[in-house]
Design an enzyme around this catalytic site. Structure first.
Site, mmCIF file in Angstrom:
data_model
loop_
_atom_site.group_PDB
_atom_site.id
_atom_site.type_symbol
_atom_site.label_atom_id
_atom_site.label_comp_id
_atom_site.label_asym_id
_atom_site.label_seq_id
_atom_site.Cartn_x
_atom_site.Cartn_y
_atom_site.Cartn_z
ATOM 1 N N HIS A 129 -8.524 -3.298 -3.091
ATOM 2 C CA HIS A 129 -8.352 -3.040 -1.643
ATOM 3 C C HIS A 129 -8.615 -1.718 -1.807
ATOM 4 C CE1 HIS A 129 -3.610 -1.771 -0.495
ATOM 5 N NE2 HIS A 129 -4.398 -0.720 -0.694
ATOM 6 N N GLU A 130 -8.889 -0.238 -3.146
ATOM 7 C CA GLU A 130 -9.469 0.332 -3.467
ATOM 8 C C GLU A 130 -10.906 1.412 -2.190
ATOM 9 O OE1 GLU A 130 -6.664 2.202 -3.594
ATOM 10 O OE2 GLU A 130 -5.880 0.459 -5.008
ATOM 11 N N CYS A 172 0.826 -1.541 0.235
ATOM 12 C CA CYS A 172 -0.323 -0.041 -0.101
ATOM 13 C C CYS A 172 0.874 1.226 0.135
ATOM 14 C CB CYS A 172 -1.196 -0.387 1.172
ATOM 15 S SG CYS A 172 -1.718 1.343 1.447
ATOM 16 N N HIS A 202 -10.533 1.140 1.457
ATOM 17 C CA HIS A 202 -9.923 2.570 2.415
ATOM 18 C C HIS A 202 -11.023 3.322 2.772
ATOM 19 C CE1 HIS A 202 -5.430 2.397 2.457
ATOM 20 N NE2 HIS A 202 -5.469 1.679 1.082
HETATM 21 C C1 NB4 Z 1 -2.838 -0.903 -4.379
HETATM 22 C C2 NB4 Z 1 -2.402 -1.945 -4.581
HETATM 23 C C3 NB4 Z 1 -1.871 -3.093 -4.188
HETATM 24 C C4 NB4 Z 1 -2.133 -3.822 -4.285
HETATM 25 C C5 NB4 Z 1 0.004 -5.249 -7.363
HETATM 26 C C6 NB4 Z 1 0.661 -3.830 -7.476
HETATM 27 C C7 NB4 Z 1 1.550 -1.726 -6.949
HETATM 28 C C8 NB4 Z 1 -0.636 -0.578 -5.406
HETATM 29 C C9 NB4 Z 1 -1.173 0.341 -4.581
HETATM 30 C C10 NB4 Z 1 -3.857 -4.228 -4.513
HETATM 31 C C11 NB4 Z 1 -3.795 -2.812 -4.748
HETATM 32 C C12 NB4 Z 1 -1.685 1.215 -4.120
HETATM 33 C C13 NB4 Z 1 -3.941 2.166 -3.048
HETATM 34 C C14 NB4 Z 1 2.123 -1.666 -8.366
HETATM 35 C C15 NB4 Z 1 2.003 -3.129 -9.245
HETATM 36 C C16 NB4 Z 1 1.687 -4.142 -11.828
HETATM 37 C C17 NB4 Z 1 1.649 -3.774 -13.250
HETATM 38 C C18 NB4 Z 1 1.714 -1.733 -14.396
HETATM 39 C C19 NB4 Z 1 3.122 -1.125 -14.851
HETATM 40 C C20 NB4 Z 1 3.111 0.110 -13.009
HETATM 41 C C21 NB4 Z 1 2.258 -1.415 -12.224
HETATM 42 C C22 NB4 Z 1 2.940 -1.847 -11.185
HETATM 43 F F1 NB4 Z 1 2.535 -0.513 -8.893
HETATM 44 N N1 NB4 Z 1 0.725 -2.918 -6.921
HETATM 45 N N2 NB4 Z 1 1.586 -0.744 -6.184
HETATM 46 N N3 NB4 Z 1 0.521 -0.883 -5.119
HETATM 47 N N4 NB4 Z 1 -2.489 1.943 -3.147
HETATM 48 N N5 NB4 Z 1 1.358 -4.531 -8.785
HETATM 49 N N6 NB4 Z 1 2.295 -3.114 -10.288
HETATM 50 N N7 NB4 Z 1 2.589 -2.567 -13.489
HETATM 51 O O1 NB4 Z 1 -1.340 0.511 -6.971
HETATM 52 O O2 NB4 Z 1 -2.377 1.329 -1.536
HETATM 53 O O3 NB4 Z 1 -4.342 1.957 -2.158
HETATM 54 O O4 NB4 Z 1 3.672 0.305 -14.205
HETATM 55 NI NI NI Z 2 -3.463 1.020 -0.191
#
Ligand code: NB4
Ligand code: NI
Length: 190
Positions: free
Chosen positions: A150-151, A107, A154
């Site tokens: 997940h969102e 997160c 929040h």
């Molecule tokens: C939200 C996610 C955490 C688990 C699994 C993952 C990343 C987040 C948090 C489920 C939702 C943010 C919001 C990533 C990521 C894979 C795909 C595509 C190209 C980069 C990207 C990287 F960034 N979690 N970060 N965490 N949050 N996969 N990826 N890729 O987004 O806390 O509440 O760009």
């Molecule tokens: Ni989060």
């Protein structure tokens, strides 16, 4: 750019409020900025410049707004880019089947690793309002379904690690069809 609030800030534990519809220009601008944040976080250039961790989702409470707004930006199972901006999202139906990310969840509001399985619904049907204030429904599965849940958490003050089993972080729930049933002669008489 990195105005993401962190664990310990009580806003992350509050229930966010419904956005009045149609959305105000300010609500729309803020939700658009959340999408913009995700784009910047995924672009190596801007991510480097603003020191952003990559994100595929963002909920308004994470930028200190107690509003029911969610942004998502990722690819689906067909490698198609999906950008979703939602006001007042909710789950209107979901699968019995659960799913989880093999590598666990992280997160942007949590600056540490919390290992373990975060059980989610495998499929959800959601209802929400878009940037123009129009109602829509959408079915999500796989990675997108997990990000959405997940969102949504929040918006209800729930952190991903609240869903990890404390005793056994890697415990996998049995699918419903494998629920153990007692044979009839074991059922105690009323
Ligand atoms: C939200 C996610 C955490 C688990 C699994 C993952 C990343 C987040 C948090 C489920 C939702 C943010 C919001 C990533 C990521 C894979 C795909 C595509 C190209 C980069 C990207 C990287 F960034 N979690 N970060 N965490 N949050 N996969 N990826 N890729 O987004 O806390 O509440 O760009
Ligand atoms: Ni989060």
């Amino acid at each position: 750019m990195d105005d993401v609030i962190r664990e310990g800030n009580s806003v992350l534990r509050e229930k966010a409020e419904e956005v009045a519809l149609p959305p105000s220009d300010e609500d729309k601008r803020q939700l658009e900025e959340m999408i913009e944040f995700l784009r910047n976080s995924q672009d190596p250039e801007t991510a480097q410049e603003y020191q952003l961790r990559p994100g595929v989702g963002l909920a308004a409470p994470q930028i200190n707004l107690k509003k029911r707004m969610i942004a998502m930006r990722t690819t689906d199972h067909n490698d198609e880019l999906i950008e979703l901006a939602m006001f007042n999202p909710k789950i209107i139906s979901h699968s019995q089947q659960s799913a989880y990310l093999e590598g666990g969840e992280g997160c942007l509001s949590v600056d540490r690793d919390v290992p373990g399985i975060v059980p989610r619904y495998a499929r959800v049907k959601l209802e929400a309002y878009d940037l123009d204030g129009r109602r829509f429904t959408k079915r999500l599965r796989g990675f997108l379904a997990i990000v959405f849940q997940h969102e949504l958490d929040h918006l209800n003050g729930i952190m991903f690690y609240d869903r990890i089993d404390e005793q056994d972080p890697y415990k996998i729930e049995l699918p419903p069809h494998e629920l153990v049933q007692r044979s009839e002669d074991e059922v105690p008489l009323a």
